[in-house]
Design a protein around this motif. Structure first.
Motif, PDB file in Angstrom:
ATOM      1  N   PHE A  58       0.698  -1.260  -0.029  1.00 11.52           N
ATOM      2  CA  PHE A  58       0.069   0.215  -0.125  1.00 11.52           C
ATOM      3  C   PHE A  58       0.815   1.142   0.040  1.00 11.52           C
ATOM      4  O   PHE A  58       0.716   2.108  -0.870  1.00 11.52           O
ATOM      5  CB  PHE A  58      -0.903  -0.129   1.207  1.00 11.52           C
ATOM      6  CG  PHE A  58      -1.689   1.196   1.340  1.00 11.52           C
ATOM      7  CD1 PHE A  58      -2.819   1.494   0.512  1.00 11.52           C
ATOM      8  CD2 PHE A  58      -1.301   2.334   2.078  1.00 11.52           C
ATOM      9  CE1 PHE A  58      -3.552   2.626   0.737  1.00 11.52           C
ATOM     10  CE2 PHE A  58      -1.903   3.466   2.479  1.00 11.52           C
ATOM     11  CZ  PHE A  58      -3.138   3.780   1.734  1.00 11.52           C
ATOM     12  N   THR A  61       2.826   1.971  -3.286  1.00 12.01           N
ATOM     13  CA  THR A  61       2.001   2.240  -4.576  1.00 12.01           C
ATOM     14  C   THR A  61       1.004   3.486  -4.263  1.00 12.01           C
ATOM     15  O   THR A  61       0.439   3.904  -4.949  1.00 12.01           O
ATOM     16  CB  THR A  61       1.028   1.197  -4.942  1.00 12.01           C
ATOM     17  OG1 THR A  61       0.183   0.876  -3.466  1.00 12.01           O
ATOM     18  CG2 THR A  61       1.632  -0.126  -5.226  1.00 12.01           C
ATOM     19  N   ASP A  62       1.445   4.403  -2.953  1.00 14.71           N
ATOM     20  CA  ASP A  62       0.591   5.384  -2.636  1.00 14.71           C
ATOM     21  C   ASP A  62       1.457   6.777  -3.131  1.00 14.71           C
ATOM     22  O   ASP A  62       2.394   7.009  -2.704  1.00 14.71           O
ATOM     23  CB  ASP A  62       0.556   5.637  -1.075  1.00 14.71           C
ATOM     24  CG  ASP A  62      -0.402   6.839  -0.843  1.00 14.71           C
ATOM     25  OD1 ASP A  62      -0.107   7.859  -1.348  1.00 14.71           O
ATOM     26  OD2 ASP A  62      -1.177   6.590   0.232  1.00 14.71           O
TER      27      ASP A  62
END
Length: 73
Positions: A58, A61-62
């Motif tokens: 998470f 890929t933020d």
């Protein structure tokens, strides 16, 4: 065969934390571990061991976090 975002779980030295999860999220985590175990050929996957790789993915890929991290906020 499902296309999961996680692959096999790396075995490295963990840091212990305590997390409270809503019951529906825990159920999904248990089910994800079952599916991942079948997909990777592992006899069993501890659902708790999925939390770190899921969080890592998470964060990786933020885009907003990546931008803020570059700006050193």
């Amino acid at each position: 065969m499902a296309k999961l975002k996680l692959a096999t779980i790396a075995d490295d030295k963990p840091v212990k934390i305590t997390v409270e999860l809503p019951a529906p999220l825990h159920s999904d985590l248990v089910r994800y571990a079952e599916i991942l175990g079948r997909e990777t050929g592992q006899s069993s996957v501890d659902p708790a061991r999925l939390i770190a790789p899921m969080l890592a993915r998470f964060i990786a890929t933020d885009r907003g976090f990546a931008k803020a991290k570059k700006e050193k906020l």
